[in-house]
Design an enzyme around this catalytic site. Structure first.
Site, PDB file in Angstrom:
ATOM      1  CG  ASN A 159      31.895 -26.856  65.307  1.00  0.00           C
ATOM      2  OD1 ASN A 159      31.960 -27.606  66.277  1.00  0.00           O
ATOM      3  ND2 ASN A 159      30.766 -26.310  64.918  1.00  0.00           N
ATOM      4  CD  GLN A 187      36.103 -27.157  62.065  1.00  0.00           C
ATOM      5  OE1 GLN A 187      37.028 -26.480  61.608  1.00  0.00           O
ATOM      6  NE2 GLN A 187      34.884 -27.110  61.556  1.00  0.00           N
ATOM      7  CG  HIS A 209      33.585 -29.796  53.715  1.00  0.00           C
ATOM      8  ND1 HIS A 209      33.125 -28.610  54.225  1.00  0.00           N
ATOM      9  CD2 HIS A 209      33.042 -30.768  54.483  1.00  0.00           C
ATOM     10  CE1 HIS A 209      32.323 -28.854  55.255  1.00  0.00           C
ATOM     11  NE2 HIS A 209      32.259 -30.156  55.442  1.00  0.00           N
ATOM     12  CB  THR A 245      31.649 -48.826  43.053  1.00  0.00           C
ATOM     13  OG1 THR A 245      31.096 -50.088  42.665  1.00  0.00           O
ATOM     14  CG2 THR A 245      32.823 -48.492  42.157  1.00  0.00           C
ATOM     15  CB  CYS A 333      17.995 -17.196  62.203  1.00  0.00           C
ATOM     16  SG  CYS A 333      16.535 -16.168  61.940  1.00  0.00           S
TER      17      CYS A 333
END
Length: 384
Positions: A159, A187, A209, A245, A333
């Site tokens: 990635n 990816q 996504h 479901t 960070c």
């Protein structure tokens, strides 16, 4: 057609992609009119049940599988969990052994650690070379060292750097020693051709996504005959591996995205993106002579991905000075202190060079004009 609103140039497609408007259009009826439970036995179930079957077939077609081999999940992380935990718990091995590699996504590495902690699984983590690639000889050595390896899990494409692992060669080795192979292809699928039969893998993860579908839907390819322990128990949906479901709307979205991705691949989209990526790299190198460093392989990588560092400026500082683009750094960070990417560190980059890295990843609506604009902004931001 564009799904990216006005704003900074979006160069973070490896993090997530905008939802294609055609995908939104395909899924909307299943949030409204066609709301039935596909497991019901009446009129309102018919359309959702057929739509679910069509979506499964489309995802299967994109990766060279049979429709019945596709299991829908809610995320790539869940698909990876089903593959790893499922294979280990179903193996019957007294002391299961999993082999993976150091630059895997945390969804794989953390699952391996949990299997060690909770189930006594032995885990071997292979190193990578300076390009981030696994040496098949290292896998052979690891397979020889343990009598019974349950599973080998290696991602198709990294990635951060886009590095493409030699999956077919690794899977052939695993098969030679009686182990299953899982490939996290989050990816890769949709960006390059991926065929599970050509790769020789038994398990493969697909993520919505990353290919212009909404977040919250993914799939796991499970080759016919491969036994897995379910990830959820209940009514037996999804071959009994993921009861509950089905979310028909999201499955339809993934199917529509898979269909569009197949058309893009046939239409030469990888070549278009590679040309844009290389143009971006050239513009940065020309604008900052002698200061740019490519991280990862020059050739064996995703066509849309450029991981690059600029000498003398940390990646987070460079992007902060370039608000006209949206991209990712090679660091994380924590409480104001930046730590270098474990992926780049595993590749042998020193701390300073790893902290200088930024990842620029292009997508369906990226243009030459955007590349020109983004490179100009970055060059200006990097000048002393």
């Amino acid at each position: 057609m564009t799904a990216v609103s006005a704003g900074p140039v979006y160069l973070d497609h490896n993090a997530t992609t905008p939802v294609d408007p055609r995908v939104t259009e395909a899924m909307l009826p299943y949030l409204t009119t066609h709301f039935g439970n596909p497991s019901s036995a009446h009129h309102y179930a018919d359309r959702p049940r057929r739509a679910l079957a069509t979506a499964r077939a489309r995802v299967a077609a994109l990766v060279g599988a049979h429709p019945q081999e596709i299991v829908f999940t809610a995320s790539g992380s869940e698909a990876n969990l089903l593959a790893l935990r499922g294979a280990v718990l179903a193996s019957g091995d007294r002391v299961p052994h999993v082999i993976t590699q150091v630059t895997e996504h945390p969804a794989v590495l953390e699952t391996c650690r949990a299997l060690e902690r909770l189930h006594g699984v032995r885990v071997t983590v292979l190193p990578v070379d300076g390009d981030g690639l696994v040496d098949p000889a290292a896998l052979r050595t690891a397979l020889r060292a343990v009598p019974d390896v349950t599973l080998v899990s290696v991602m198709a494409a990294n990635n951060e750097t886009g590095a493409l692992q030699p999956i077919a060669e690794l899977a052939a080795l695993a098969r030679e020693y009686g182990a299953l192979t899982h490939c996290d292809a989050a990816q890769a699928v949709g960006k390059i051709p991926v065929d599970v039969r050509d790769l020789g893998v038994e398990l493969l993860t697909v993520v919505g996504h990353k290919m212009y579908a909404p977040k919250g839907v993914a799939a796991l390819y499970v080759r016919d005959g491969v036994a897995l322990e379910p990830v959820t128990y209940g009514g037996g949906q999804e071959r009994g591996l993921r009861s509950g479901t089905e979310n028909v709307a999201l499955a339809v979205a993934l199917g529509a995205a898979a269909d569009l991705a197949a058309k893009d691949l046939d239409g030469g989209e990888p070549g278009r993106l590679a040309a844009l990526r290389d143009d971006l790299h050239r513009r940065l190198a020309d604008g900052l002579p002698g200061r740019t460093r490519l991280n990862g392989p020059a050739e064996r990588r995703l066509p849309n991905t450029l991981n690059i560092g600029v000498d003398g400026i940390p990646g987070h500082a460079l992007l902060a000075a370039a608000p006209g683009i949206a991209a990712s750094t090679g660091s994380a960070c924590h409480s104001g202190a930046h730590t270098p990417s474990p992926v780049l560190t595993a590749m042998g980059l020193n701390r300073n060079r790893a902290l200088e890295a930024i990842r620029l990843s292009l997508g369906r609506w990226s243009t030459s004009a955007q590349v020109e604009a983004a490179s100009a902004v970055l060059v200006e931001a990097a000048r002393p």
